[in-house]
Design a protein around this motif. Structure first.
Motif, short mmCIF file in Angstrom:
data_model
loop_
_atom_site.label_atom_id
_atom_site.label_comp_id
_atom_site.label_asym_id
_atom_site.label_seq_id
_atom_site.Cartn_x
_atom_site.Cartn_y
_atom_site.Cartn_z
N ASN A 72 -40.25 22.99 60.23
CA ASN A 72 -40.83 24.22 59.70
C ASN A 72 -40.43 25.41 60.55
OD1 ASN A 72 -43.52 26.19 59.77
ND2 ASN A 72 -42.87 25.56 57.72
N GLU A 73 -40.40 25.24 61.85
CA GLU A 73 -39.97 26.33 62.74
C GLU A 73 -38.51 26.69 62.48
OE1 GLU A 73 -41.93 28.10 64.74
OE2 GLU A 73 -43.70 26.85 64.42
N LEU A 74 -37.67 25.67 62.24
CA LEU A 74 -36.25 25.91 61.96
C LEU A 74 -36.07 26.75 60.71
CD1 LEU A 74 -33.21 25.16 62.59
CD2 LEU A 74 -33.55 23.32 60.94
N THR B 151 -39.12 23.93 53.52
CA THR B 151 -38.80 25.25 52.99
C THR B 151 -39.66 26.33 53.62
OG1 THR B 151 -40.41 25.11 51.17
CG2 THR B 151 -38.20 24.24 50.75
N ASP B 152 -39.12 27.56 53.62
CA ASP B 152 -39.91 28.70 54.06
C ASP B 152 -39.28 29.97 53.51
OD1 ASP B 152 -42.04 29.99 55.20
OD2 ASP B 152 -41.38 29.74 57.26
N GLY B 153 -40.12 31.00 53.40
CA GLY B 153 -39.67 32.32 53.00
C GLY B 153 -40.21 33.34 53.98
N SER B 154 -39.56 34.49 54.04
CA SER B 154 -39.96 35.54 54.96
C SER B 154 -39.72 36.88 54.29
CB SER B 154 -39.11 35.44 56.24
OG SER B 154 -39.45 36.45 57.15
N CYS B 155 -40.55 37.85 54.63
CA CYS B 155 -40.38 39.19 54.08
C CYS B 155 -40.78 40.20 55.15
CB CYS B 155 -41.23 39.36 52.82
SG CYS B 155 -40.67 40.66 51.74
N LEU B 156 -39.93 41.19 55.35
CA LEU B 156 -40.21 42.25 56.33
C LEU B 156 -40.80 43.42 55.56
CD1 LEU B 156 -36.88 41.97 58.33
CD2 LEU B 156 -39.04 40.80 58.77
N GLY B 157 -42.10 43.44 55.49
CA GLY B 157 -42.80 44.31 54.56
C GLY B 157 -43.05 43.46 53.32
N ASN B 158 -43.96 43.87 52.49
CA ASN B 158 -44.25 43.06 51.30
C ASN B 158 -44.65 43.99 50.17
OD1 ASN B 158 -44.34 40.54 50.10
ND2 ASN B 158 -46.44 40.13 50.69
N PRO B 159 -43.70 44.56 49.43
CA PRO B 159 -42.30 44.13 49.34
C PRO B 159 -41.44 44.73 50.44
CG PRO B 159 -42.74 45.82 47.71
CD PRO B 159 -44.05 45.54 48.40
N GLY B 160 -40.25 44.15 50.53
CA GLY B 160 -39.26 44.58 51.51
C GLY B 160 -38.11 43.62 51.51
N PRO B 161 -37.23 43.72 52.52
CA PRO B 161 -36.13 42.77 52.62
C PRO B 161 -36.69 41.38 52.92
CG PRO B 161 -36.03 44.40 54.40
CD PRO B 161 -37.21 44.73 53.55
N LEU C 51 -28.74 22.74 55.99
CA LEU C 51 -29.56 23.94 56.01
C LEU C 51 -28.93 24.96 55.07
CD1 LEU C 51 -31.96 25.51 57.33
CD2 LEU C 51 -30.29 26.33 59.03
N ILE C 52 -29.73 25.48 54.13
CA ILE C 52 -29.26 26.52 53.22
C ILE C 52 -30.19 27.73 53.37
CG2 ILE C 52 -28.19 24.92 51.59
CD1 ILE C 52 -30.67 25.36 49.75
N SER C 53 -29.66 28.91 53.07
CA SER C 53 -30.49 30.11 53.21
C SER C 53 -29.86 31.25 52.44
CB SER C 53 -30.65 30.48 54.69
OG SER C 53 -29.38 30.73 55.28
N GLY C 54 -30.65 32.30 52.27
CA GLY C 54 -30.18 33.49 51.59
C GLY C 54 -31.17 34.61 51.75
N GLU D 169 -34.75 30.71 60.34
CA GLU D 169 -33.59 31.04 59.50
C GLU D 169 -33.96 32.03 58.41
OE1 GLU D 169 -29.74 31.24 58.05
OE2 GLU D 169 -30.48 30.51 59.98
N ALA D 170 -35.11 31.85 57.77
CA ALA D 170 -35.54 32.78 56.72
C ALA D 170 -35.72 34.19 57.30
CB ALA D 170 -36.84 32.30 56.08
N ARG D 171 -36.33 34.26 58.47
CA ARG D 171 -36.52 35.56 59.11
C ARG D 171 -35.18 36.21 59.48
NH1 ARG D 171 -39.64 34.00 62.54
NH2 ARG D 171 -38.30 33.89 64.38
N LYS D 172 -34.23 35.41 59.99
CA LYS D 172 -32.90 35.93 60.33
C LYS D 172 -32.21 36.50 59.09
CE LYS D 172 -32.00 32.87 64.22
NZ LYS D 172 -31.32 31.65 64.66
N GLN D 173 -32.37 35.81 57.97
CA GLN D 173 -31.76 36.28 56.72
C GLN D 173 -32.35 37.62 56.31
OE1 GLN D 173 -29.14 34.97 54.93
NE2 GLN D 173 -28.91 33.60 56.67
N ALA D 174 -33.66 37.75 56.42
CA ALA D 174 -34.33 39.02 56.06
C ALA D 174 -33.88 40.14 57.01
CB ALA D 174 -35.84 38.86 56.11
N GLU D 175 -33.75 39.82 58.29
CA GLU D 175 -33.35 40.83 59.27
C GLU D 175 -31.92 41.31 59.03
OE1 GLU D 175 -34.24 38.76 62.91
OE2 GLU D 175 -36.36 39.37 62.85
N LYS D 176 -31.04 40.41 58.56
CA LYS D 176 -29.65 40.82 58.24
C LYS D 176 -29.63 41.91 57.19
CE LYS D 176 -27.20 36.47 58.90
NZ LYS D 176 -26.41 35.45 58.18
N ILE D 177 -30.49 41.74 56.18
CA ILE D 177 -30.54 42.70 55.08
C ILE D 177 -31.12 44.03 55.57
CG2 ILE D 177 -31.77 43.22 52.94
CD1 ILE D 177 -30.38 41.13 51.86
#
Length: 145
Positions: free
Chosen positions: A129-131, A8-18, A33-36, A135-143
């Motif tokens: 972990n890299e995968l 598992t992993d999480g990502s945030c662009l800013g904290n808080p942020g997307p 693989l699941i993500s959101g 994916e978590a970063r890509k999801q944050a960037e989409k938002i």
């Protein structure tokens, strides 16, 4: 009892942020693989969400090897949560546990399973972990877009 590996992993662009989260579930040779994402969140919330969503997919009790690069999530689940529950989800008499909604969800999601937690150093070349990190970063960037 099925034996499953979860990364598992999480990502945030800013904290808080997307923010974004991702989890990879592996059973024998099968991988899912699941993500959101969420528009306004924190990194810790995304790390917790990844674990909760992964465990929520499992339809029966499993033996799980759970890999995370978040000491916050691992230490919370394996050390701090027992005391928080005894103190009605308070850290001290006047300080409630942050992200209590997610900690309570994680507590419920963990109940049927036997979980062995493993901490992985982030960005250290661990393939799974890299995968999930990517994916978590890509999801944050989409938002963010």
């Amino acid at each position: 009892m099925k034996e499953i590996q979860v990364y598992t992993d999480g990502s945030c662009l800013g904290n808080p942020g997307p923010g974004g989260w991702a989890a990879l579930l592996q059973y024998q040779q099968k991988r899912k693989l699941i993500s959101g994402a969420e528009p306004d969140t924190t990194n810790n919330r995304m790390e917790l969400t990844a674990v909760i969503r992964a465990l929520g997919l499992l339809k029966q009790a499993c033996r799980i090897e759970l890999y995370t690069d978040s000491k916050y999530v691992m230490d919370g689940a394996t050390q701090w949560m027992i005391n928080w529950k005894q103190k009605n989800w308070m850290k001290t008499k006047s300080e409630p546990v942050k992200n209590v909604d997610l900690w309570q969800s994680l507590d419920q999601a963990m109940q049927p399973h036997q979980i062995q937690w493993y901490w992985v150093k982030g960005h250290s070349g661990h393939p799974e972990n890299e995968l999930v990190d990517d994916e978590a970063r890509k999801q944050a960037e989409k938002i963010k877009s």
